[in-house]
Design a protein around this motif. Structure first.
Motif, PDB file in Angstrom:
ATOM      1  N   PHE A 199       0.863  -1.172   0.000  1.00 41.38           N
ATOM      2  CA  PHE A 199       0.000   0.000   0.000  1.00 41.38           C
ATOM      3  C   PHE A 199       0.903   1.228   0.000  1.00 41.38           C
ATOM      4  N   ARG A 200       0.737   2.104  -0.970  1.00 38.50           N
ATOM      5  CA  ARG A 200       1.578   3.294  -1.062  1.00 38.50           C
ATOM      6  C   ARG A 200       0.815   4.522  -0.575  1.00 38.50           C
ATOM      7  N   GLY A 201       1.549   5.356   0.194  1.00 39.08           N
ATOM      8  CA  GLY A 201       0.960   6.576   0.721  1.00 39.08           C
ATOM      9  C   GLY A 201       1.580   6.921   2.056  1.00 39.08           C
ATOM     10  N   ASP A 202       0.888   7.762   2.814  1.00 40.01           N
ATOM     11  CA  ASP A 202       1.372   8.175   4.124  1.00 40.01           C
ATOM     12  C   ASP A 202       1.321   6.985   5.080  1.00 40.01           C
ATOM     13  N   PRO A 203       2.474   6.564   5.612  1.00 41.43           N
ATOM     14  CA  PRO A 203       2.494   5.376   6.465  1.00 41.43           C
ATOM     15  C   PRO A 203       1.558   5.466   7.674  1.00 41.43           C
ATOM     16  N   ALA A 204       1.471   6.626   8.317  1.00 46.39           N
ATOM     17  CA  ALA A 204       0.597   6.757   9.491  1.00 46.39           C
ATOM     18  C   ALA A 204      -0.864   6.520   9.113  1.00 46.39           C
ATOM     19  N   LEU A 261      -1.931   4.828   6.474  1.00 47.99           N
ATOM     20  CA  LEU A 261      -2.068   3.435   6.044  1.00 47.99           C
ATOM     21  C   LEU A 261      -2.077   2.479   7.232  1.00 47.99           C
ATOM     22  N   LEU A 262      -1.251   2.734   8.235  1.00 49.33           N
ATOM     23  CA  LEU A 262      -1.247   1.884   9.436  1.00 49.33           C
ATOM     24  C   LEU A 262      -2.589   1.964  10.152  1.00 49.33           C
ATOM     25  N   ALA A 263      -3.176   3.161  10.220  1.00 54.01           N
ATOM     26  CA  ALA A 263      -4.503   3.307  10.828  1.00 54.01           C
ATOM     27  C   ALA A 263      -5.539   2.534  10.010  1.00 54.01           C
ATOM     28  N   GLY A 264      -5.435   2.589   8.686  1.00 58.76           N
ATOM     29  CA  GLY A 264      -6.336   1.824   7.825  1.00 58.76           C
ATOM     30  C   GLY A 264      -6.168   0.333   8.007  1.00 58.76           C
ATOM     31  N   HIS A 265      -4.930  -0.100   8.182  1.00 54.21           N
ATOM     32  CA  HIS A 265      -4.674  -1.523   8.420  1.00 54.21           C
ATOM     33  C   HIS A 265      -5.333  -1.969   9.725  1.00 54.21           C
ATOM     34  N   ASP A 266      -5.235  -1.144  10.757  1.00 54.10           N
ATOM     35  CA  ASP A 266      -5.900  -1.465  12.027  1.00 54.10           C
ATOM     36  C   ASP A 266      -7.412  -1.563  11.835  1.00 54.10           C
ATOM     37  N   ARG A 267      -7.987  -0.657  11.047  1.00 57.81           N
ATOM     38  CA  ARG A 267      -9.434  -0.709  10.777  1.00 57.81           C
ATOM     39  C   ARG A 267      -9.784  -1.990  10.019  1.00 57.81           C
ATOM     40  N   LEU A 276       1.618 -10.233   8.829  1.00 55.91           N
ATOM     41  CA  LEU A 276       2.596  -9.248   9.280  1.00 55.91           C
ATOM     42  C   LEU A 276       2.365  -7.938   8.538  1.00 55.91           C
ATOM     43  N   CYS A 277       2.520  -6.830   9.245  1.00 55.10           N
ATOM     44  CA  CYS A 277       2.420  -5.516   8.632  1.00 55.10           C
ATOM     45  C   CYS A 277       3.666  -4.735   9.005  1.00 55.10           C
ATOM     46  N   LEU A 278       4.291  -4.100   8.015  1.00 59.26           N
ATOM     47  CA  LEU A 278       5.473  -3.317   8.308  1.00 59.26           C
ATOM     48  C   LEU A 278       5.458  -2.018   7.538  1.00 59.26           C
ATOM     49  N   GLN A 279       6.053  -1.006   8.138  1.00 57.89           N
ATOM     50  CA  GLN A 279       6.177   0.289   7.493  1.00 57.89           C
ATOM     51  C   GLN A 279       7.344   0.242   6.521  1.00 57.89           C
ATOM     52  N   THR A 280       7.129   0.798   5.331  1.00 57.72           N
ATOM     53  CA  THR A 280       8.177   0.867   4.321  1.00 57.72           C
ATOM     54  C   THR A 280       8.466   2.334   4.012  1.00 57.72           C
ATOM     55  N   LEU A 297      -8.412   2.107   2.758  1.00 58.39           N
ATOM     56  CA  LEU A 297      -7.087   1.878   2.174  1.00 58.39           C
ATOM     57  C   LEU A 297      -7.150   1.971   0.652  1.00 58.39           C
ATOM     58  N   PRO A 298      -6.053   2.386   0.016  1.00 51.73           N
ATOM     59  CA  PRO A 298      -6.012   2.374  -1.448  1.00 51.73           C
ATOM     60  C   PRO A 298      -5.862   0.941  -1.960  1.00 51.73           C
ATOM     61  N   ARG A 299      -6.126   0.737  -3.226  1.00 52.10           N
ATOM     62  CA  ARG A 299      -5.936  -0.587  -3.825  1.00 52.10           C
ATOM     63  C   ARG A 299      -4.447  -0.932  -3.764  1.00 52.10           C
ATOM     64  N   PRO A 300      -4.106  -2.115  -3.242  1.00 56.64           N
ATOM     65  CA  PRO A 300      -2.695  -2.477  -3.114  1.00 56.64           C
ATOM     66  C   PRO A 300      -2.136  -3.122  -4.373  1.00 56.64           C
ATOM     67  N   GLU A 301      -0.826  -3.115  -4.432  1.00 55.00           N
ATOM     68  CA  GLU A 301      -0.115  -3.926  -5.416  1.00 55.00           C
ATOM     69  C   GLU A 301       0.043  -5.302  -4.779  1.00 55.00           C
ATOM     70  N   VAL A 302      -0.342  -6.353  -5.492  1.00 54.47           N
ATOM     71  CA  VAL A 302      -0.284  -7.717  -4.960  1.00 54.47           C
ATOM     72  C   VAL A 302       0.927  -8.421  -5.543  1.00 54.47           C
TER      73      VAL A 302
END
Length: 95
Positions: free
Chosen positions: A8-13, A15-21, A35-39, A73-78
């Motif tokens: 997922f590309r964008g602002d990590p903060a 995106l992390l909040a979206g991942h939690d949702r 696993l989720c990690l900040q890039t 969240l935006p559409r991810p690259e898979v």
């Protein structure tokens, strides 16, 4: 077990909040290894499925697209990473 990655590309903060949702929308016990990690340019989510067929069906399905959208969240690259041949967990942790 098959491992895939969602980038997922964008602002990590944000995106992390979206991942939690997104996690909050899933039924308890649905994820086996996740696993989720900040890039540098967002977040990466590594997720397992029983096999590639299940991963393909899930990652390209309408249900996944709706889950991602509902979490904001935006559409991810898979990316397909491959079959997991072994893994090690700390003592007392079950997979």
């Amino acid at each position: 077990m098959y491992l895939g990655m969602y980038s997922f590309r964008g602002d990590p903060a944000e995106l992390l909040a979206g991942h939690d949702r997104m996690l909050a929308l899933l039924p308890a016990g649905q994820l086996e290894l996740h696993l989720c990690l900040q890039t540098e340019d967002g977040i990466a989510v590594l997720d397992t499925c029983p096999n590639r067929e299940v991963f393909d069906r899930f990652s390209s399905g309408q249900g996944f697209r709706e889950l991602v959208a509902a979490a904001g969240l935006p559409r991810p690259e898979v990316q397909h990473l491959g079959e997991i041949t072994s893994y090690v967990l700390p003592p007392g942790v079950a997979a």
